[in-house]
Enzyme design. Structure first.
Site, PDB file in Angstrom:
ATOM      1  N   LYS A  22       0.835  -1.212   0.000  1.00 17.66           N
ATOM      2  CA  LYS A  22       0.000   0.000   0.000  1.00 17.66           C
ATOM      3  C   LYS A  22       0.866   1.256   0.000  1.00 17.66           C
ATOM      4  O   LYS A  22       0.655   2.184  -0.780  1.00 17.66           O
ATOM      5  CB  LYS A  22      -0.911   0.036   1.222  1.00 17.66           C
ATOM      6  N   ASN A  23       1.870   1.289   0.873  1.00 18.28           N
ATOM      7  CA  ASN A  23       2.646   2.517   1.040  1.00 18.28           C
ATOM      8  C   ASN A  23       3.675   2.736  -0.063  1.00 18.28           C
ATOM      9  O   ASN A  23       4.365   3.750  -0.070  1.00 18.28           O
ATOM     10  CB  ASN A  23       3.286   2.535   2.430  1.00 18.28           C
ATOM     11  N   CYS A 116      -5.439  12.572  12.615  1.00 15.41           N
ATOM     12  CA  CYS A 116      -5.974  11.211  12.457  1.00 15.41           C
ATOM     13  C   CYS A 116      -6.280  10.658  13.841  1.00 15.41           C
ATOM     14  O   CYS A 116      -6.145  11.374  14.837  1.00 15.41           O
ATOM     15  CB  CYS A 116      -4.988  10.325  11.709  1.00 15.41           C
ATOM     16  N   ARG A 121      -1.038  15.168  12.626  1.00 14.28           N
ATOM     17  CA  ARG A 121       0.040  14.686  11.740  1.00 14.28           C
ATOM     18  C   ARG A 121       0.338  15.817  10.768  1.00 14.28           C
ATOM     19  O   ARG A 121      -0.140  15.845   9.661  1.00 14.28           O
ATOM     20  CB  ARG A 121      -0.385  13.403  11.044  1.00 14.28           C
ATOM     21  N   ASP A 303       4.293   0.702  12.023  1.00 11.89           N
ATOM     22  CA  ASP A 303       3.086   0.073  11.479  1.00 11.89           C
ATOM     23  C   ASP A 303       2.917  -1.375  11.921  1.00 11.89           C
ATOM     24  O   ASP A 303       1.915  -2.008  11.587  1.00 11.89           O
ATOM     25  CB  ASP A 303       3.089   0.150   9.940  1.00 11.89           C
ATOM     26  N   ARG A 395      -8.865  -0.581   4.354  1.00 11.48           N
ATOM     27  CA  ARG A 395      -8.020   0.465   3.767  1.00 11.48           C
ATOM     28  C   ARG A 395      -6.624  -0.041   3.454  1.00 11.48           C
ATOM     29  O   ARG A 395      -5.957   0.440   2.555  1.00 11.48           O
ATOM     30  CB  ARG A 395      -7.885   1.651   4.740  1.00 11.48           C
TER      31      ARG A 395
END
Ligand code: EPZ
Length: 416
Positions: A22-23, A116, A121, A303, A395
């Site tokens: 994803k990132n 968030c 952030r 993460d 997500r």
């Protein structure tokens, strides 16, 4: 809204394929905005976030479509240089359109992302970096307005090696006039892939993978085909599931991107074997308590902090977890405590006293990785667990319940 129902406490086994990262794919999708033509991205994970980014690209006028796991982005007819609040508020990575659109079109309007689940952030490093490249930046009703006829290379030194700011400045400076030097840059594998992709498009980037990146601007870039790297965070999540509940093999992953995580798992007692693109792990009979301090890459990733906490909740003894990247990233603690974990938080340090077992309960997701930790907690726990608000996990995880079902986990998705 969907929820997951999991009956835990059962041994798991089998093989699982890791999806594209994803990132990595999110900045790559915005890098396609730099070229006047069609870019193809393969191994795209099917996530809410990739679909959100696709919607944003289509709003901007870049025709983006996804077939199986291959995405085509045609950025030759861009006609709207604005990223709206309604989209940016659902996904911070939308802010990645700022650098490429400013570099190619000289102006752009992007909503500020806002905070968030675990606090503010800020994006000040992104904005200061663009100002260093000669952009005029202003804030108008919650939107960043950025203008620059042409960007000019400069020396930029980040206070913290931000992944997002490094990505945005990279995508801005590849079309700037002259040399840009980015110091204290992020070294994450996702940034390394972005650099290689930009170079394959015709950019001139050096110092890739180091904290000092040198970019010599070029006049234009060309469309290419891209293959997204595997998702190291998804891989880490399944490795922890294997360590607690069974013997599993991960295919299509890169052990090099997980060195610190694999070292910590071995310290906890895991038996691990790996080759170039797969990792096998066996269930640990007696889990040792292992402290973790999260750091920027190649340190232990923030993460995976929540997932590690679920793991340590049934370890023998006490462990501590310190998050140095996000000091407030602990919204999963009260939910893990609902499953019977014994955790105390003091500032950005959590102390976990391992317990004999967890017991199923109703819990609530708060963000992508916190919900992954709750799924691990539920797989460990005896009895039934209900996890609500699983849109958070959609997500960032591709087909998570199907992958866990293939490993023998008793998990179902129910529409509330
Ligand atoms: C990326 O976020 C990831 N997101 C995050 O993953 C990940 O947690 C984070 O990097 C750290 O590894 C994506 O790649 C889409 P940062 P990013 O800029 O770029 C401070 C997930 O679960 N900072 O490296 O937003 C910031 O507050 C997500 O997949 C500033 O102060 O992270 C934080 O404390 C969650 N000013 C630290 O730097 C800035 O301008 C690191 O943030 C930018 C950042």
């Amino acid at each position: 809204m969907d929820k997951f129902i999991i009956n835990g406490g059962k041994k798991i086994s089998g093989e699982v394929n890791i999806s594209g990262a994803k990132n990595a794919v999110l900045p790559l999708m915005t890098a396609a905005l730099l070229v006047d033509g069609k870019t193809t991205i393969n191994s795209v994970p099917d996530l809410r976030d990739t679909r959100t980014m696709m919607r944003l690209l289509n709003i901007i006028g870049a025709e983006a479509s996804l077939k199986a796991n291959s995405m085509c982005i045609n950025a030759s007819k861009i006609n709207n240089l604005e990223a709206p609040y309604d989209l940016v508020k659902t996904m911070r990575a939308s802010f990645y359109v700022l650098g490429p659109l400013l570099a190619r079109f000289g102006e752009v309007r992007v909503s500020l992302p806002g905070g968030c689940a675990w606090g503010p952030r800020p994006v000040d490093f992104h904005l200061k970096g663009l100002e260093k490249l000669g952009a005029e930046i202003s804030l108008e009703s919650g939107y960043i307005m950025a203008k620059a006829k042409r960007l000019y290379g400069n020396k930029i030194c980040f206070d913290f090696p931000s992944v997002g700011a490094t990505g945005n400045i990279l995508m801005a400076s590849v079309l700037a006039r002259g040399e840009t030097c980015i110091e204290n840059a992020a070294k994450e594998p996702e940034i390394v892939q972005l650099c290689h992709v930009l170079n394959n498009m015709g950019a001139n980037i050096g110092g890739i993978g180091s904290s000092k990146i040198i970019v010599n601007g070029v006049d234009n870039l060309n469309p290419i085909d891209i293959d997204v790297i595997p998702d190291r965070i998804e891989a880490g999540t399944y490795l922890i599931a294997g360590a607690v509940m069974g013997d599993i093999t991960l295919n299509n992953c890169n052990p090099k991107h997980l060195k610190d995580v694999l070292d910590k798992l071995k310290l906890a007692g895991a038996n691990i074997s790996s080759n170039e693109n797969s990792i096998s792990i066996n269930k640990i009979d007696s889990i040792s308590a292992v402290d973790v301090t999260t750091e920027v890459y190649p340190g232990f990733p923030t993460d995976l902090q929540a997932q590690w906490m679920a793991f340590m909740s049934i370890a023998n003894g006490r462990s501590s977890i310190v998050d140095t990247v996000y000091h407030d990233r602990f919204t999963h603690i009260p939910e893990l405590i609902r499953l019977g974990a014994d955790i105390r938080l003091n500032g950005n340090k959590a102390e976990i006293n391992g317990v004999e077992k967890l017991i199923g309960a109703q819990v609530m997701s708060t963000d992508i990785r916190a919900s992954a930790a709750l799924i691990l907690g539920a797989i460990i726990a005896e009895g039934k667990t209900e996890i609500s608000r699983v849109y958070h996990i959609d997500r960032g995880y591709d087909s998570i319940e199907k992958k866990f079902q293939s490993l023998g986990v008793d998990i179902v998705r129910v529409n509330e």
